[in-house]
Scaffold this active site. Structure first.
Site, mmCIF file in Angstrom:
data_model
loop_
_atom_site.group_PDB
_atom_site.id
_atom_site.type_symbol
_atom_site.label_atom_id
_atom_site.label_comp_id
_atom_site.label_asym_id
_atom_site.label_seq_id
_atom_site.Cartn_x
_atom_site.Cartn_y
_atom_site.Cartn_z
ATOM 1 N N TYR A 25 -10.534 -0.525 11.018
ATOM 2 C CA TYR A 25 -11.788 -0.055 10.405
ATOM 3 C C TYR A 25 -12.163 -0.865 9.168
ATOM 4 O O TYR A 25 -13.183 -0.611 8.557
ATOM 5 C CB TYR A 25 -11.725 1.441 10.063
ATOM 6 N N LYS A 26 -11.298 -1.836 8.805
ATOM 7 C CA LYS A 26 -11.624 -2.681 7.644
ATOM 8 C C LYS A 26 -12.425 -3.884 8.150
ATOM 9 O O LYS A 26 -13.572 -3.727 8.530
ATOM 10 C CB LYS A 26 -10.334 -3.041 6.916
ATOM 11 N N ARG A 44 -12.811 -4.145 -6.844
ATOM 12 C CA ARG A 44 -12.555 -4.986 -5.656
ATOM 13 C C ARG A 44 -13.868 -5.349 -4.976
ATOM 14 O O ARG A 44 -14.762 -4.502 -4.837
ATOM 15 C CB ARG A 44 -11.749 -4.211 -4.608
ATOM 16 N N ASP A 58 2.393 -5.885 7.845
ATOM 17 C CA ASP A 58 1.203 -5.059 7.912
ATOM 18 C C ASP A 58 0.007 -5.991 7.715
ATOM 19 O O ASP A 58 -0.103 -6.659 6.675
ATOM 20 C CB ASP A 58 1.247 -3.972 6.827
ATOM 21 N N PHE A 73 0.852 -1.192 0.000
ATOM 22 C CA PHE A 73 0.000 0.000 0.000
ATOM 23 C C PHE A 73 0.893 1.249 0.000
ATOM 24 O O PHE A 73 1.856 1.323 0.766
ATOM 25 C CB PHE A 73 -0.888 -0.028 1.245
HETATM 26 C C1 LIG Z 1 -5.759 0.705 4.713
HETATM 27 C C2 LIG Z 1 -4.282 0.682 4.736
HETATM 28 C C3 LIG Z 1 -3.558 1.782 5.223
HETATM 29 C C4 LIG Z 1 -4.255 3.042 5.662
HETATM 30 O O1 LIG Z 1 -3.533 3.700 6.641
HETATM 31 P P1 LIG Z 1 -4.262 4.806 7.532
HETATM 32 O O2 LIG Z 1 -3.176 5.462 8.266
HETATM 33 O O3 LIG Z 1 -5.235 4.074 8.417
HETATM 34 O O4 LIG Z 1 -4.999 5.716 6.621
HETATM 35 C C5 LIG Z 1 -2.173 1.673 5.290
HETATM 36 N N1 LIG Z 1 -1.533 0.561 4.870
HETATM 37 C C6 LIG Z 1 -2.208 -0.510 4.386
HETATM 38 C C7 LIG Z 1 -1.462 -1.722 3.954
HETATM 39 C C8 LIG Z 1 -3.603 -0.467 4.292
HETATM 40 O O5 LIG Z 1 -4.262 -1.498 3.784
#
Ligand SMILES: *Cc1c(COP(=O)(O)O)cnc(C)c1O
Length: 397
Positions: free
Chosen positions: A209-210, A356, A184, A113
């Site tokens: 939050y996912k 997705r 992660d 990400f």
């Molecule tokens: C959703 C996601 C994020 C989002 O980070 P936030 O700081 O919560 O906005 C970061 N890294 C990965 C791998 C994600 O899937």
């Protein structure tokens, strides 16, 4: 047909909506509203500052950390909540590189990400550009781990394709080369079983939050392997990571526990919402979640492939190599997702052409999956995606 896990009645989902986006923002668990209202009224509203002690606000970050630990195969006392995932990536990565002085590569993959990669770039700048962020294709990670690699930083499930890394195997590969492993788990926690402690990975982070349904901006978590808790470095030396925050010393002394990864005053209302949301997971076996997630994903793939020849699967075909989402490529993917949303089938889109669909067996059953494909088939067959109102990109896709 419903599955043994199915507990849609726990969620405030609009009637007739098929929600295939729990991988991006989980729905509102019904117990959250009442609990938050109660905290506003009885705690913040009535106890005011006394609530830090009397309502035990101070221990929320570790109390919730222990609940999440159960879902990701970690022991109690190894996870704490706070801030957002991007901040937790920074903290964990900074602690990880500090464990390997003399090595200068942070290894990640091109499917990670962007925020994780940007955070790594920022940290490298801060450290005087002594490190290099090396990105390889996801399949080439194991081969790229050599003696220069200080940290292997990976997201277990690819946010675009759903490709699943083998957490245990890659952690062992990192350790064989003497590197530190940072996972992660943004798309893993609540999606599939994770054997964090067994893998011996040093650090992990993830968001809530996912798949965990903690609400938009819900606090993230950070894991430190128990034997490293006393030695792991903290760069964000906030007062609540101090051994004795209320001694108000001018010198920082890290807490001798996972609480050293706390920074500042936690977001109590979001933590309370998250704690209530996690009640949906009480007694839930992640192996069973995985079993149903795979069944629904396989059904979705079979149905789409037999009825929607316009789109191409871009998730791994083998269930064991996939997280809990299924993605399809289509040139007009953005407009197609918009047309589906208009039909109350909620998925999302990731550039350049990926549609997705998150698979969450707690509130989706096989009827939902078949009905979603009915709509997708119609949007594609009748080319509903061609409508002008679906062409313009919104700020959030
Ligand atoms: C959703 C996601 C994020 C989002 O980070 P936030 O700081 O919560 O906005 C970061 N890294 C990965 C791998 C994600 O899937």
């Amino acid at each position: 047909m419903t599955n043994a896990l199915y507990r849609k009645e726990l969620f405030a989902l609009p009637r007739d909506m098929i929600y295939l986006d729990g991988n991006s923002l989980g729905p509102l668990p019904k117990m959250v509203s009442g609990r938050v209202e109660q905290v506003l009224k009885d705690e913040w509203g009535s106890l005011l500052i006394k609530a830090w002690n009397d309502a035990d606000w101070m221990s929320l970050p570790t109390r919730i950390g222990d609940k999440i630990a159960k879902l990701v195969g970690a022991p109690s006392g190894s996870i704490v909540m706070g801030e957002t995932l991007s901040i937790k990536v920074f903290q964990a990565l900074a602690a990880a590189v500090a464990l390997r002085p003399g090595r200068n590569v942070i290894l990640s993959d091109t499917g990670n990400f962007p925020s994780d990669l940007y955070i790594a770039e920022g940290l490298i700048e801060l450290l005087g550009n002594k490190y290099q962020l090396k990105l390889v294709e996801p399949d080439d990670v194991a081969l790229a781990i050599d003696q220069n690699v200080a940290v292997v930083m990976l997201t277990q499930v690819d946010y675009r394709t759903g490709r699943l890394h083998d957490l245990t195997e890659l952690t062992h590969a990192a350790h064989r080369a003497g590197a530190v492993m940072l996972w992660d788990l943004a798309h893993s926690a609540g999606a599939l079983p994770v054997q964090l402690q067994k893998s011996k990975a040093e650090f992990a982070v993830g968001c809530t939050y996912k798949y965990l349904n903690g609400g938009p901006g819900a606090p993230a978590f950070i894991y430190v392997r128990p034997d490293l808790i006393e030695t792991a470095n903290t760069v964000l030396k906030g007062w609540l990571g101090h051994e004795q925050p209320f001694s108000f010393d001018t010198d920082y002394r890290p807490a001798p526990s996972i609480e050293k990864m706390r920074v500042g005053t936690p977001s109590i209302i979001q933590l309370v919402a998250l704690e209530a949301a996690l009640e949906a997971w009480d007694g839930v076996d992640m192996e069973i979640v995985r079993k149903h997630s795979i069944e629904l994903s396989e059904l979705f793939i079979r149905q789409v492939e037999s009825r929607c020849p316009q789109v191409a699967l871009c998730s791994p075909r083998l269930a064991q190599n996939r997280g809990s989402q299924v993605s399809f490529r289509f040139e007009h993917g953005y407009a197609t997702i918009r047309a589906l949303i208009d039909q109350n089938v909620i998925g999302d889109f990731r550039a350049p052409d990926v549609m997705r669909f998150g698979i969450t067996p707690m509130y989706l059953d096989s009827n939902d999956i078949v009905a979603a494909v009915d709509h997708l088939e119609q949007v594609l067959r009748e080319k509903l995606w061609q409508r002008p109102e679906y062409q313009l990109r919104s700020a959030v896709t």
